[in-house]
Design an enzyme around this catalytic site. Structure first.
Site, PDB file in Angstrom:
ATOM      1  N   SER A   7    -138.891  12.794 -11.803  1.00 12.37           N
ATOM      2  CA  SER A   7    -137.691  13.327 -11.871  1.00 12.37           C
ATOM      3  C   SER A   7    -136.656  12.168 -11.263  1.00 12.37           C
ATOM      4  O   SER A   7    -136.430  11.002 -11.866  1.00 12.37           O
ATOM      5  CB  SER A   7    -137.657  14.272 -10.786  1.00 12.37           C
ATOM      6  OG  SER A   7    -136.620  15.199 -10.558  1.00 12.37           O
ATOM      7  N   ASP A  22    -135.118  13.513 -15.239  1.00 11.98           N
ATOM      8  CA  ASP A  22    -135.949  13.921 -16.176  1.00 11.98           C
ATOM      9  C   ASP A  22    -134.950  15.253 -16.870  1.00 11.98           C
ATOM     10  O   ASP A  22    -135.576  16.050 -17.451  1.00 11.98           O
ATOM     11  CB  ASP A  22    -137.265  14.470 -15.798  1.00 11.98           C
ATOM     12  CG  ASP A  22    -136.987  15.605 -14.672  1.00 11.98           C
ATOM     13  OD1 ASP A  22    -136.208  15.406 -13.877  1.00 11.98           O
ATOM     14  OD2 ASP A  22    -138.148  16.377 -14.328  1.00 11.98           O
ATOM     15  N   ASP A  62    -133.395  17.831 -15.432  1.00  7.37           N
ATOM     16  CA  ASP A  62    -133.631  19.438 -14.976  1.00  7.37           C
ATOM     17  C   ASP A  62    -132.558  19.632 -13.653  1.00  7.37           C
ATOM     18  O   ASP A  62    -132.630  20.737 -13.250  1.00  7.37           O
ATOM     19  CB  ASP A  62    -135.128  19.670 -14.568  1.00  7.37           C
ATOM     20  CG  ASP A  62    -135.575  18.992 -13.497  1.00  7.37           C
ATOM     21  OD1 ASP A  62    -134.887  18.131 -12.914  1.00  7.37           O
ATOM     22  OD2 ASP A  62    -136.792  19.040 -13.116  1.00  7.37           O
ATOM     23  N   GLU A 103    -130.689  25.795  -6.889  1.00  2.00           N
ATOM     24  CA  GLU A 103    -130.632  25.044  -5.468  1.00  2.00           C
ATOM     25  C   GLU A 103    -129.685  24.164  -5.317  1.00  2.00           C
ATOM     26  O   GLU A 103    -128.776  23.667  -6.328  1.00  2.00           O
ATOM     27  CB  GLU A 103    -131.965  23.980  -5.558  1.00  2.00           C
ATOM     28  CG  GLU A 103    -133.404  24.679  -5.380  1.00  2.00           C
ATOM     29  CD  GLU A 103    -134.393  23.758  -4.892  1.00  2.00           C
ATOM     30  OE1 GLU A 103    -135.085  24.171  -3.741  1.00  2.00           O
ATOM     31  OE2 GLU A 103    -134.623  22.550  -5.713  1.00  2.00           O
ATOM     32  N   ALA A 104    -129.151  23.781  -4.091  1.00  2.00           N
ATOM     33  CA  ALA A 104    -127.892  23.104  -3.814  1.00  2.00           C
ATOM     34  C   ALA A 104    -127.922  21.668  -4.740  1.00  2.00           C
ATOM     35  O   ALA A 104    -127.091  21.227  -5.083  1.00  2.00           O
ATOM     36  CB  ALA A 104    -127.476  22.740  -2.316  1.00  2.00           C
ATOM     37  N   ASN A 105    -128.840  21.230  -4.773  1.00  2.00           N
ATOM     38  CA  ASN A 105    -129.358  19.868  -5.472  1.00  2.00           C
ATOM     39  C   ASN A 105    -129.117  19.913  -7.073  1.00  2.00           C
ATOM     40  O   ASN A 105    -128.883  19.103  -7.686  1.00  2.00           O
ATOM     41  CB  ASN A 105    -130.529  19.264  -5.198  1.00  2.00           C
ATOM     42  CG  ASN A 105    -131.737  20.008  -5.620  1.00  2.00           C
ATOM     43  OD1 ASN A 105    -131.612  20.907  -6.412  1.00  2.00           O
ATOM     44  ND2 ASN A 105    -132.761  20.111  -4.956  1.00  2.00           N
TER      45      ASN A 105
HETATM   46  P1  NG1 Z   1    -138.127  19.022   0.107  1.00  2.00           P
HETATM   47  O1  NG1 Z   1    -138.718  17.498   0.388  1.00  2.00           O
HETATM   48  O2  NG1 Z   1    -139.371  20.129   0.520  1.00  2.00           O
HETATM   49  O3  NG1 Z   1    -136.964  19.110   1.135  1.00  2.00           O
HETATM   50  C1  NG1 Z   1    -136.903  18.513  -2.021  1.00  2.00           C
HETATM   51  C2  NG1 Z   1    -135.818  19.211  -2.327  1.00  2.00           C
HETATM   52  C3  NG1 Z   1    -136.053  20.698  -2.967  1.00  2.00           C
HETATM   53  C4  NG1 Z   1    -136.701  20.397  -4.204  1.00  2.00           C
HETATM   54  C5  NG1 Z   1    -137.953  19.661  -3.986  1.00  2.00           C
HETATM   55  C6  NG1 Z   1    -138.792  19.387  -5.222  1.00  2.00           C
HETATM   56  C7  NG1 Z   1    -133.768  19.214  -0.698  1.00  2.00           C
HETATM   57  C8  NG1 Z   1    -133.173  19.331   0.607  1.00  2.00           C
HETATM   58  N1  NG1 Z   1    -135.287  19.369  -0.893  1.00  2.00           N
HETATM   59  O4  NG1 Z   1    -137.865  19.283  -1.370  1.00  2.00           O
HETATM   60  O5  NG1 Z   1    -134.646  21.117  -3.212  1.00  2.00           O
HETATM   61  O6  NG1 Z   1    -135.845  20.046  -5.208  1.00  2.00           O
HETATM   62  O7  NG1 Z   1    -137.561  18.525  -3.594  1.00  2.00           O
HETATM   63  O8  NG1 Z   1    -138.349  18.277  -5.991  1.00  2.00           O
HETATM   64  O9  NG1 Z   1    -133.153  18.772  -1.477  1.00  2.00           O
HETATM   65 ZN    ZN Z   2    -135.704  16.549 -12.209  1.00  3.69          ZN
END
Ligand code: NG1
Ligand code: ZN
Length: 541
Positions: free
Chosen positions: A66, A286, A288, A380-382
């Site tokens: 990713s 990737d 997504d 997700e915010a991201n």
């Molecule tokens: P973690 O490392 O558990 O916070 C991160 C992202 C998740 C998700 C996962 C999987 C943040 C705060 N956390 O998780 O939203 O995308 O990676 O890739 O962005």
């Molecule tokens: Zn990705």
């Protein structure tokens, strides 16, 4: 099993396990690519078991890391309907990956097949693909070694985005059924999305062009390919300017570009040279994840992240529900995580009057919660997310008799979005077109989109501690139940800040605790985050 034993032992000897402990986490296995050979081989064995367990339904395997740096790679499994691997099997993946020797690996494999009552004479079918990372080809060869050892049927789809592989898995397993998802090919993927887009854009026009940063990853060539299936701009289509699409130099992947860079750095990729008010979007490595952004006329950067895409999408579906006359028959809602900006949650509940569910981090949790709605929007915010429709929603949408031309129009748009949206998994290419459709329908530019509400200033901090395992989160990760008393200290602190909210949780993908804080002003948000981080540090020594 005896023939399998010889084959597994012989093949496994070519993929020795390095030292270290591996864990199938929220994103599968992800680490430096040079540690992954045995892991991919063993995940291949598990994919075969999973397919046999499900009577030969096709299982997907994606080789990608990713948004991680170019030297990393990863592997994850895709279940028959295009969803993430069922959670109990994640533990099995971890078990196989950590077997210390070839013999131990075979013993673990045999135990799994017996414990899970897998009929070893069932057929096994696996499809796989990879992103543009240099290490992908060798890792795919390790996988093939596992598939050959167990005489599985397989197809190598070579370079694909993660969501394309999810699409293909679902299309294969639903082929010839009443729920057929689409034609089983990359072309089928583009056609389904593009047909939905063209229908949704009938009589509508996008405003100007959209600049898309492809993170120098697989999204670049795939987005270019998809544009061939979309009508040209002057036919009500879309004008996409692709940037950051260097896939010739694998070292460029995700470097100074891509959705993760833009979201965490809060700035445009330097090489994209965005002009003021230009509508810009970024995919991750990737494809997504998707975020939008723009620079305003005074050169200030504005991010339109996953929360913004969720609110925009939810407001549009609520509009369509009302306009089509279906609103009372379909329950709609939004799923977010604790990282969603508080202003977005408030906008959804108070302005849109829609319910919000908060789940643990990781899209599988969001996806699962979204199935509770007829139309469930999750992001997700991201920037990772999508919309899913219940069987009832699809039925209602298809059989509803419109009572006016306006109802007919709204209904047609809903139908087109069911085709356009990748319901198997969050898909940046499909989400990009979804946003473009909505902006065109609302006749909005990025500024109008931003004006819907004002984000609370927030800060995300990473805290390194001795053992992140002692931080146990509850209540959709918004509270810590251990270590004892830490939550009270955090709560007392948060109470002192206007519109303050903060939480700490152990990351599922990195060896760290993440602290998130938001408050009425930038200064207060930063201060709150720093103080909560100090508390975490204190308990973590
Ligand atoms: P973690 O490392 O558990 O916070 C991160 C992202 C998740 C998700 C996962 C999987 C943040 C705060 N956390 O998780 O939203 O995308 O990676 O890739 O962005
Ligand atoms: Zn990705």
């Amino acid at each position: 099993m005896d023939a399998d034993k010889d084959n597994i032992l012989e093949a496994s000897a070519r993929h020795p396990k390095p030292a270290g402990n591996f864990q199938y986490g929220t994103a599968g296995f992800r680490m430096k690519a040079n540690l992954l050979d045995s892991v991919v081989f063993r995940v291949g064995l598990l994919a075969v078991l999973r397919s046999k367990k499900l009577n030969g339904q096709t299982i997907g395997l994606m080789i990608t890391a990713s948004h991680n740096p170019p030297e990393d790679n990863g592997v994850k499994l895709v279940d028959p309907m295009g969803e993430m691997l069922e959670q109990t099997w994640e533990t099995h993946a971890t078990t196989l990956a950590n077997a210390p020797s070839d013999e131990a690996l075979f013993a673990a494999f045999a135990k799994l097949s017996s414990d899970l009552k897998v009929r070893m004479d069932s057929p096994a079918r696996v499809i796989f693909a990879r992103d543009t990372r240099a290490s992908g080809i060798t890792l795919a060869a390790s996988l093939v070694d596992a598939l050959d050892a167990l005489k599985a049927e397989y197809t190598d789809y070579k370079l694909q985005t993660t969501p394309q592989l999810h699409y293909l898995v679902r299309a294969i397993n639903t082929k010839g059924t009443p729920h057929a998802y689409g034609e089983v090919s990359e072309k089928g993927y583009y056609e389904k999305i593009a047909d939905g887009f063209k229908l949704a854009m009938k009589h509508r026009q996008t405003k100007g062009h959209v600049v898309v940063d492809c993170a120098n990853g697989v999204g670049g060539p795939k987005l270019r390919e998809m544009t061939k299936y979309l009508a040209s701009a002057n036919e009500g289509g879309i004008d996409i300017k692709v940037v950051c699409d260097d896939v010739v130099n694998p070292q460029a992947l995700n470097v100074q570009c891509g959705a993760d860079f833009v979201k965490t750095q809060q700035r445009a990729p330097p090489s994209s040279k965005a002009s003021p008010l230009e509508r810009c979007a970024s995919l991750d490595g990737d494809a997504d994840r998707l975020v939008y952004y723009f620079i305003d006329s005074s050169n200030t950067f504005h991010l339109l992240d996953g929360d913004r895409i969720a609110t925009l999408t939810a407001s549009f579906f609520a509009d369509l529900g009302r306009a089509s006359g279906l609103i009372d028959r379909l329950n709609m809602g939004v799923v977010q995580t604790a990282y969603a900006n508080g202003a977005s949650t408030r906008y959804i509940t108070e302005n849109l009057q829609l319910p919000v569910i908060c789940t643990n981090t990781g899209v599988k949790h969001l996806h699962h919660a979204a199935t509770r709605f007829d139309i469930g929007v999750y992001f997700e915010a991201n920037g990772h997310g999508t919309v899913i429709f219940s069987a009832k929603a699809i039925k209602e949408i298809n059989r509803h008799e419109p009572r006016s031309p306006a109802q007919a129009d709204a209904l047609e748009t809903m139908k087109s979005l069911v085709a356009l949206i990748n319901q198997a998994v969050g898909d940046a290419l499909s989400d990009l077109l979804l946003v473009e459709v909505i902006l065109a329908h609302k006749n909005w530019g990025v500024q109008e989109w931003l004006n819907t509400y004002v984000d609370l200033p927030n800060r995300l901090v990473r805290v390194e501690v001795r053992d992140r395992g002692i931080f146990k989160a509850v209540d959709a990760e918004r509270k810590l139940e251990a270590p004892l008393n830490i939550q009270k200290e955090i709560d007392d602190l948060v109470g002192k800040y206007s519109k303050g909210r903060s939480f700490a949780r152990a990351s599922g993908t990195e060896d760290a605790v993440r602290v998130y804080a938001e408050a009425a002003t930038r200064g207060e948000a930063d201060e709150l985050a720093a103080k909560v981080a100090a508390i975490v540090q204190k308990y973590g020594v």
